[in-house]
Design a protein around this motif. Structure first.
Motif, PDB file in Angstrom:
ATOM      1  N   SER A 127       0.801  -1.229   0.000  1.00  0.00           N
ATOM      2  CA  SER A 127       0.000   0.000   0.000  1.00  0.00           C
ATOM      3  C   SER A 127       0.837   1.283   0.000  1.00  0.00           C
ATOM      4  N   LEU A 128       2.155   1.153   0.076  1.00  0.00           N
ATOM      5  CA  LEU A 128       3.010   2.345   0.119  1.00  0.00           C
ATOM      6  C   LEU A 128       3.180   2.951  -1.267  1.00  0.00           C
ATOM      7  N   ARG A 129       3.437   4.241  -1.284  1.00  0.00           N
ATOM      8  CA  ARG A 129       3.761   4.948  -2.528  1.00  0.00           C
ATOM      9  C   ARG A 129       5.250   5.267  -2.530  1.00  0.00           C
ATOM     10  N   PRO A 130       5.849   5.354  -3.724  1.00  0.00           N
ATOM     11  CA  PRO A 130       7.278   5.694  -3.775  1.00  0.00           C
ATOM     12  C   PRO A 130       7.560   7.049  -3.124  1.00  0.00           C
ATOM     13  N   ILE A 131       8.603   7.075  -2.305  1.00  0.00           N
ATOM     14  CA  ILE A 131       8.997   8.291  -1.595  1.00  0.00           C
ATOM     15  C   ILE A 131      10.049   9.058  -2.385  1.00  0.00           C
ATOM     16  N   VAL A 132      10.916   8.326  -3.088  1.00  0.00           N
ATOM     17  CA  VAL A 132      12.011   8.932  -3.832  1.00  0.00           C
ATOM     18  C   VAL A 132      11.968   8.406  -5.264  1.00  0.00           C
ATOM     19  N   THR A 133      12.232   9.293  -6.232  1.00  0.00           N
ATOM     20  CA  THR A 133      12.340   8.892  -7.632  1.00  0.00           C
ATOM     21  C   THR A 133      13.751   9.191  -8.109  1.00  0.00           C
ATOM     22  N   VAL A 134      14.380   8.172  -8.714  1.00  0.00           N
ATOM     23  CA  VAL A 134      15.731   8.317  -9.244  1.00  0.00           C
ATOM     24  C   VAL A 134      15.649   8.184 -10.760  1.00  0.00           C
ATOM     25  N   ALA A 135      16.147   9.187 -11.488  1.00  0.00           N
ATOM     26  CA  ALA A 135      16.047   9.174 -12.944  1.00  0.00           C
ATOM     27  C   ALA A 135      17.406   9.285 -13.631  1.00  0.00           C
ATOM     28  N   ASN A 136      18.482   9.286 -12.866  1.00  0.00           N
ATOM     29  CA  ASN A 136      19.826   9.376 -13.440  1.00  0.00           C
ATOM     30  C   ASN A 136      20.602   8.103 -13.157  1.00  0.00           C
ATOM     31  N   GLU A 137      21.644   7.863 -13.930  1.00  0.00           N
ATOM     32  CA  GLU A 137      22.457   6.665 -13.747  1.00  0.00           C
ATOM     33  C   GLU A 137      23.332   6.733 -12.501  1.00  0.00           C
ATOM     34  N   THR A 138      23.487   7.929 -11.955  1.00  0.00           N
ATOM     35  CA  THR A 138      24.238   8.093 -10.715  1.00  0.00           C
ATOM     36  C   THR A 138      23.343   8.753  -9.683  1.00  0.00           C
ATOM     37  N   ILE A 139      23.696   8.547  -8.435  1.00  0.00           N
ATOM     38  CA  ILE A 139      22.891   9.104  -7.342  1.00  0.00           C
ATOM     39  C   ILE A 139      23.602  10.325  -6.789  1.00  0.00           C
ATOM     40  N   SER A 140      22.923  11.463  -6.810  1.00  0.00           N
ATOM     41  CA  SER A 140      23.512  12.686  -6.260  1.00  0.00           C
ATOM     42  C   SER A 140      23.499  12.605  -4.737  1.00  0.00           C
ATOM     43  N   GLN A 141      24.283  13.450  -4.113  1.00  0.00           N
ATOM     44  CA  GLN A 141      24.346  13.462  -2.654  1.00  0.00           C
ATOM     45  C   GLN A 141      22.990  13.808  -2.047  1.00  0.00           C
ATOM     46  N   SER A 142      22.257  14.736  -2.670  1.00  0.00           N
ATOM     47  CA  SER A 142      20.955  15.119  -2.119  1.00  0.00           C
ATOM     48  C   SER A 142      19.948  13.964  -2.210  1.00  0.00           C
ATOM     49  N   VAL A 143      19.981  13.207  -3.299  1.00  0.00           N
ATOM     50  CA  VAL A 143      19.084  12.048  -3.420  1.00  0.00           C
ATOM     51  C   VAL A 143      19.495  10.980  -2.411  1.00  0.00           C
ATOM     52  N   ASN A 144      20.786  10.772  -2.256  1.00  0.00           N
ATOM     53  CA  ASN A 144      21.288   9.812  -1.269  1.00  0.00           C
ATOM     54  C   ASN A 144      20.853  10.206   0.141  1.00  0.00           C
ATOM     55  N   ASP A 145      20.937  11.495   0.450  1.00  0.00           N
ATOM     56  CA  ASP A 145      20.510  11.991   1.765  1.00  0.00           C
ATOM     57  C   ASP A 145      19.013  11.790   1.973  1.00  0.00           C
ATOM     58  N   GLU A 146      18.228  12.004   0.922  1.00  0.00           N
ATOM     59  CA  GLU A 146      16.780  11.838   1.027  1.00  0.00           C
ATOM     60  C   GLU A 146      16.411  10.373   1.245  1.00  0.00           C
ATOM     61  N   ILE A 147      17.097   9.468   0.560  1.00  0.00           N
ATOM     62  CA  ILE A 147      16.855   8.034   0.771  1.00  0.00           C
ATOM     63  C   ILE A 147      17.217   7.656   2.199  1.00  0.00           C
ATOM     64  N   ASP A 148      18.341   8.175   2.696  1.00  0.00           N
ATOM     65  CA  ASP A 148      18.765   7.908   4.071  1.00  0.00           C
ATOM     66  C   ASP A 148      17.728   8.410   5.070  1.00  0.00           C
ATOM     67  N   ARG A 149      17.231   9.622   4.863  1.00  0.00           N
ATOM     68  CA  ARG A 149      16.222  10.178   5.760  1.00  0.00           C
ATOM     69  C   ARG A 149      14.949   9.337   5.736  1.00  0.00           C
ATOM     70  N   ALA A 150      14.527   8.933   4.551  1.00  0.00           N
ATOM     71  CA  ALA A 150      13.307   8.137   4.413  1.00  0.00           C
ATOM     72  C   ALA A 150      13.457   6.793   5.130  1.00  0.00           C
ATOM     73  N   LEU A 151      14.594   6.144   4.960  1.00  0.00           N
ATOM     74  CA  LEU A 151      14.815   4.866   5.637  1.00  0.00           C
ATOM     75  C   LEU A 151      14.922   5.041   7.148  1.00  0.00           C
ATOM     76  N   ARG A 152      15.559   6.115   7.584  1.00  0.00           N
ATOM     77  CA  ARG A 152      15.695   6.380   9.017  1.00  0.00           C
ATOM     78  C   ARG A 152      14.325   6.610   9.656  1.00  0.00           C
ATOM     79  N   ASP A 153      13.458   7.338   8.959  1.00  0.00           N
ATOM     80  CA  ASP A 153      12.132   7.644   9.494  1.00  0.00           C
ATOM     81  C   ASP A 153      11.142   6.504   9.322  1.00  0.00           C
TER      82      ASP A 153
END
Length: 103
Positions: free
Chosen positions: A16-42
């Motif tokens: 029932s969950l919706r995607p929290i983060v969308t990744v559209a590039n072949e590499t992960i930027s620091q801000s996207v990495n930080d957002e994934i970390d925050r989402a997993l932490r929370d």
């Protein structure tokens, strides 16, 4: 490591969950990495949408995310990865695991 029984329960919660983060590039930027970390932490259990083709690039990017985040892949269907990382101190009001426990 997550057992197959735990994966089954986590998939049920993740349905029932919706995607929290969308990744559209072949590499992960620091801000996207930080957002994934925050989402997993929370939330502990999150869906990440990966908009890449071909499939091999998508799988490689998901593996990179899992390695950087020290997380477990629960399921990968199409463009969506269900990712789990146990929180050191779960927040009952935010944790998808504590709020949606499936027996």
């Amino acid at each position: 490591m997550v057992t197959s029984k735990q994966k089954k329960n986590l998939r049920a919660i993740g349905h029932s969950l919706r995607p929290i983060v969308t990744v559209a590039n072949e590499t992960i930027s620091q801000s996207v990495n930080d957002e994934i970390d925050r989402a997993l932490r929370d939330h502990e259990l999150v869906k990440i949408k990966v908009l890449l083709n071909p499939r091999s690039l998508k799988k490689d990017l998901v593996k990179e995310i899992l390695k950087k985040q020290n997380a477990n892949l629960i399921q990968l269907i199409g463009n969506v990865a269900l990712v789990y990382r146990k929180a050191k101190e779960p927040k009952p009001e935010l944790s998808n695991i504590l709020r949606n426990t499936v027996c």
